[in-house]
Design a protein around this motif. Sequence first.
Motif, PDB file in Angstrom:
ATOM      1  N   PRO A   1      46.708  31.449  40.273  1.00  0.00           N
ATOM      2  CA  PRO A   1      46.044  32.750  40.078  1.00  0.00           C
ATOM      3  C   PRO A   1      44.890  32.644  39.081  1.00  0.00           C
ATOM      4  O   PRO A   1      44.837  31.742  38.239  1.00  0.00           O
ATOM      5  CB  PRO A   1      47.168  33.642  39.541  1.00  0.00           C
ATOM      6  CG  PRO A   1      48.427  32.936  39.893  1.00  0.00           C
ATOM      7  CD  PRO A   1      48.121  31.482  39.872  1.00  0.00           C
TER       8      PRO A   1
ATOM      9  N   SER B   1      47.203  26.124  44.761  1.00  0.00           N
ATOM     10  CA  SER B   1      46.474  27.325  44.364  1.00  0.00           C
ATOM     11  C   SER B   1      47.131  27.969  43.142  1.00  0.00           C
ATOM     12  O   SER B   1      48.369  28.022  43.039  1.00  0.00           O
ATOM     13  CB  SER B   1      46.443  28.318  45.529  1.00  0.00           C
ATOM     14  OG  SER B   1      45.785  29.509  45.147  1.00  0.00           O
TER      15      SER B   1
ATOM     16  N   TYR C   1      48.219  30.047  35.197  1.00  0.00           N
ATOM     17  CA  TYR C   1      47.039  30.696  35.736  1.00  0.00           C
ATOM     18  C   TYR C   1      45.827  30.291  34.904  1.00  0.00           C
ATOM     19  O   TYR C   1      45.951  29.639  33.858  1.00  0.00           O
ATOM     20  CB  TYR C   1      47.201  32.214  35.760  1.00  0.00           C
ATOM     21  CG  TYR C   1      47.353  32.862  34.403  1.00  0.00           C
ATOM     22  CD1 TYR C   1      46.258  33.409  33.727  1.00  0.00           C
ATOM     23  CD2 TYR C   1      48.607  32.926  33.784  1.00  0.00           C
ATOM     24  CE1 TYR C   1      46.409  33.997  32.484  1.00  0.00           C
ATOM     25  CE2 TYR C   1      48.752  33.511  32.540  1.00  0.00           C
ATOM     26  CZ  TYR C   1      47.650  34.046  31.896  1.00  0.00           C
ATOM     27  OH  TYR C   1      47.808  34.618  30.662  1.00  0.00           O
TER      28      TYR C   1
ATOM     29  N   HIS D   1      35.835  45.432  43.039  1.00  0.00           N
ATOM     30  CA  HIS D   1      36.465  44.128  42.853  1.00  0.00           C
ATOM     31  C   HIS D   1      37.527  43.910  43.915  1.00  0.00           C
ATOM     32  O   HIS D   1      38.060  44.867  44.500  1.00  0.00           O
ATOM     33  CB  HIS D   1      37.082  44.019  41.457  1.00  0.00           C
ATOM     34  CG  HIS D   1      38.257  44.931  41.245  1.00  0.00           C
ATOM     35  ND1 HIS D   1      38.129  46.242  40.858  1.00  0.00           N
ATOM     36  CD2 HIS D   1      39.599  44.702  41.377  1.00  0.00           C
ATOM     37  CE1 HIS D   1      39.308  46.802  40.739  1.00  0.00           C
ATOM     38  NE2 HIS D   1      40.214  45.894  41.055  1.00  0.00           N
ATOM     39  N   GLN D   2      37.837  42.631  44.141  1.00  0.00           N
ATOM     40  CA  GLN D   2      38.891  42.224  45.069  1.00  0.00           C
ATOM     41  C   GLN D   2      39.744  41.176  44.376  1.00  0.00           C
ATOM     42  O   GLN D   2      39.220  40.255  43.741  1.00  0.00           O
ATOM     43  CB  GLN D   2      38.303  41.651  46.360  1.00  0.00           C
ATOM     44  CG  GLN D   2      37.458  42.629  47.151  1.00  0.00           C
ATOM     45  CD  GLN D   2      36.823  41.993  48.370  1.00  0.00           C
ATOM     46  OE1 GLN D   2      36.962  40.794  48.583  1.00  0.00           O
ATOM     47  NE2 GLN D   2      36.129  42.786  49.165  1.00  0.00           N
ATOM     48  N   SER D   3      41.038  41.301  44.498  1.00  0.00           N
ATOM     49  CA  SER D   3      41.963  40.356  43.885  1.00  0.00           C
ATOM     50  C   SER D   3      43.165  40.196  44.805  1.00  0.00           C
ATOM     51  O   SER D   3      44.044  41.067  44.867  1.00  0.00           O
ATOM     52  CB  SER D   3      42.417  40.849  42.505  1.00  0.00           C
ATOM     53  OG  SER D   3      43.319  39.943  41.929  1.00  0.00           O
ATOM     54  N   GLU D   4      43.168  39.075  45.541  1.00  0.00           N
ATOM     55  CA  GLU D   4      44.265  38.827  46.468  1.00  0.00           C
ATOM     56  C   GLU D   4      44.355  37.336  46.759  1.00  0.00           C
ATOM     57  O   GLU D   4      43.337  36.630  46.857  1.00  0.00           O
ATOM     58  CB  GLU D   4      44.061  39.599  47.781  1.00  0.00           C
ATOM     59  CG  GLU D   4      42.757  39.316  48.481  1.00  0.00           C
ATOM     60  CD  GLU D   4      42.561  40.150  49.727  1.00  0.00           C
ATOM     61  OE1 GLU D   4      41.558  39.919  50.422  1.00  0.00           O
ATOM     62  OE2 GLU D   4      43.413  41.007  50.000  1.00  0.00           O
ATOM     63  N   GLN D   5      45.594  36.842  46.862  1.00  0.00           N
ATOM     64  CA  GLN D   5      45.892  35.461  47.225  1.00  0.00           C
ATOM     65  C   GLN D   5      45.124  34.456  46.359  1.00  0.00           C
ATOM     66  O   GLN D   5      44.563  33.479  46.844  1.00  0.00           O
ATOM     67  CB  GLN D   5      45.581  35.219  48.706  1.00  0.00           C
ATOM     68  CG  GLN D   5      46.432  36.062  49.638  1.00  0.00           C
ATOM     69  CD  GLN D   5      46.117  35.818  51.092  1.00  0.00           C
ATOM     70  OE1 GLN D   5      45.181  35.079  51.423  1.00  0.00           O
ATOM     71  NE2 GLN D   5      46.892  36.413  51.981  1.00  0.00           N
TER      72      GLN D   5
ATOM     73  N   GLY E   1      42.059  41.189  37.661  1.00  0.00           N
ATOM     74  CA  GLY E   1      43.201  40.314  37.916  1.00  0.00           C
ATOM     75  C   GLY E   1      44.201  40.389  36.778  1.00  0.00           C
ATOM     76  O   GLY E   1      43.822  40.367  35.606  1.00  0.00           O
TER      77      GLY E   1
ATOM     78  N   GLN F   1      37.948  31.122  42.998  1.00  0.00           N
ATOM     79  CA  GLN F   1      39.235  30.717  43.550  1.00  0.00           C
ATOM     80  C   GLN F   1      39.554  29.343  42.984  1.00  0.00           C
ATOM     81  O   GLN F   1      38.701  28.450  43.012  1.00  0.00           O
ATOM     82  CB  GLN F   1      39.207  30.679  45.077  1.00  0.00           C
ATOM     83  CG  GLN F   1      40.558  30.373  45.699  1.00  0.00           C
ATOM     84  CD  GLN F   1      40.507  30.388  47.219  1.00  0.00           C
ATOM     85  OE1 GLN F   1      39.412  30.344  47.803  1.00  0.00           O
ATOM     86  NE2 GLN F   1      41.652  30.447  47.859  1.00  0.00           N
TER      87      GLN F   1
ATOM     88  N   THR G   1      42.328  34.768  44.847  1.00  0.00           N
ATOM     89  CA  THR G   1      40.873  34.922  44.860  1.00  0.00           C
ATOM     90  C   THR G   1      40.497  36.217  44.154  1.00  0.00           C
ATOM     91  O   THR G   1      41.064  37.274  44.450  1.00  0.00           O
ATOM     92  CB  THR G   1      40.332  34.935  46.295  1.00  0.00           C
ATOM     93  OG1 THR G   1      40.697  33.716  46.946  1.00  0.00           O
ATOM     94  CG2 THR G   1      38.817  35.070  46.304  1.00  0.00           C
ATOM     95  N   VAL G   2      39.551  36.100  43.233  1.00  0.00           N
ATOM     96  CA  VAL G   2      39.068  37.264  42.488  1.00  0.00           C
ATOM     97  C   VAL G   2      37.556  37.344  42.667  1.00  0.00           C
ATOM     98  O   VAL G   2      36.840  36.364  42.431  1.00  0.00           O
ATOM     99  CB  VAL G   2      39.420  37.167  40.989  1.00  0.00           C
ATOM    100  CG1 VAL G   2      38.793  38.326  40.223  1.00  0.00           C
ATOM    101  CG2 VAL G   2      40.925  37.149  40.800  1.00  0.00           C
TER     102      VAL G   2
END
Length: 313
Positions: free
Chosen positions: A178, A176, A78, A197-201, A71, A169, A203-204
Motif C-alpha cells: 500500500p 504489491s 506500506y 483522488h483515487q485509492s484502490e488496490q 490513502g 503504485q 494505487t493512489v
Amino acid sequence: MVRRGVRRERVRVRARVRLRVRAASPPAEPHPRVRIWRPAAVLGLLAVLCVSGLLLYFDERSSRDRQQVVGTVATGDYLVVAVTLQHVDPVGATVSAKVLIEPQGTLQSADNPLAPTRDLVLDTSSLDQAVLRFPAGQQIGSSTVNFPLTDGRVSDYPFDSYQSLVGFQATAGGASVPVVVGVVEADPFFAMHQGGHQSEQGTVAVTERMARSRSTFIFAWFMIVAMWSLGLSVLFVAWLITKQRRGLIWPALGWMAATLFALIGMRNAAPGSPPIGSLLDYAAFYWAEALVALGLTVTVLRGLRVESGERRG
C-alpha cells in the motif's frame, strides 16, 4: 445750556471718528481651526491597509502549509510518498516535484529509517520518469519527477489554470504494498488544491488543480490598471500641449519617450514570465503602448508646425 450743547457735539464727533476708524481698519483674520481628524483619518486608513495586507499574507501562507494526505493504512508494511510540488511550467506543460519515499513496518531498516530492507519499485504517472527504483540496504534520496499538465493555456494569463495527475503504485521485493501520499505546494506563483483522488488496490492517484496565486493575481491586475493609467496620462498631456499650441516641450517629450520604454520593462516584470501574446497584453499592454506612441507622435508633429510658424513670423 451752551456748555451742555458743546459737550453733546463733542461726544457726537468722537463717536463719528471712532466709527470711521473702525470702518477703515482691516477686518480681523479668523483664527485658523486645527482639523485633527484629517491626519487621524489618513493614519487610520494606512493602518487598515497594512493590517489587511498582513491578514491576506498570513491567510495565503497558512493555505500553503496544508498537506494533502491520500490513502490510509493502519498497520503493516506500506510506503509513505512525500511529494513537494516545486515549480509549475505552463510553457513546458509540466510540474516538477520532489518525491521522497519513507518505508514503514518491516520495510524500514532498524539502523537507517530511509534504507529499505527489500528492493522497492515505485511506478509513477510521469511521462518522463515512469519508474523509480531503490535497492535494498541503500539510503533513499529524493527524486525529481515531472508530471504532465492538462486543461490549460498559458495565453490566458493571469486567468490560466491547469490540472495534473499525481499517481503512484509500489512493489517491495516483487509484491504489491500500500501507498500513502502526502502532497504539499512550494511554487509561489501558483495556488494548488485537490480536485479528486483515487485509492484502490495499492494505487493512489491525486488530481491537483493549479491556478495563479492571490499575490500574482493582484499584481497582474495592478499592472493592467497602471498600464492604462500611464497610456491615458500621456495621451491627455499630448492633447493639452497641442491644444495650447505650446510647440516642442522637451521635458514632456522625454517623459513620454521614457514611458514608452518603461511599459516594456513593466511588462517583462510580470510574475511568472508570461509569453508575449497573453491576455495581459491584449487587455492592457498593447493598448498602452499604442496610446503613448500616438501621443508622442502627435505632440512632435504639432510642435514642429508651431516652431516652424514662429520662425517664419
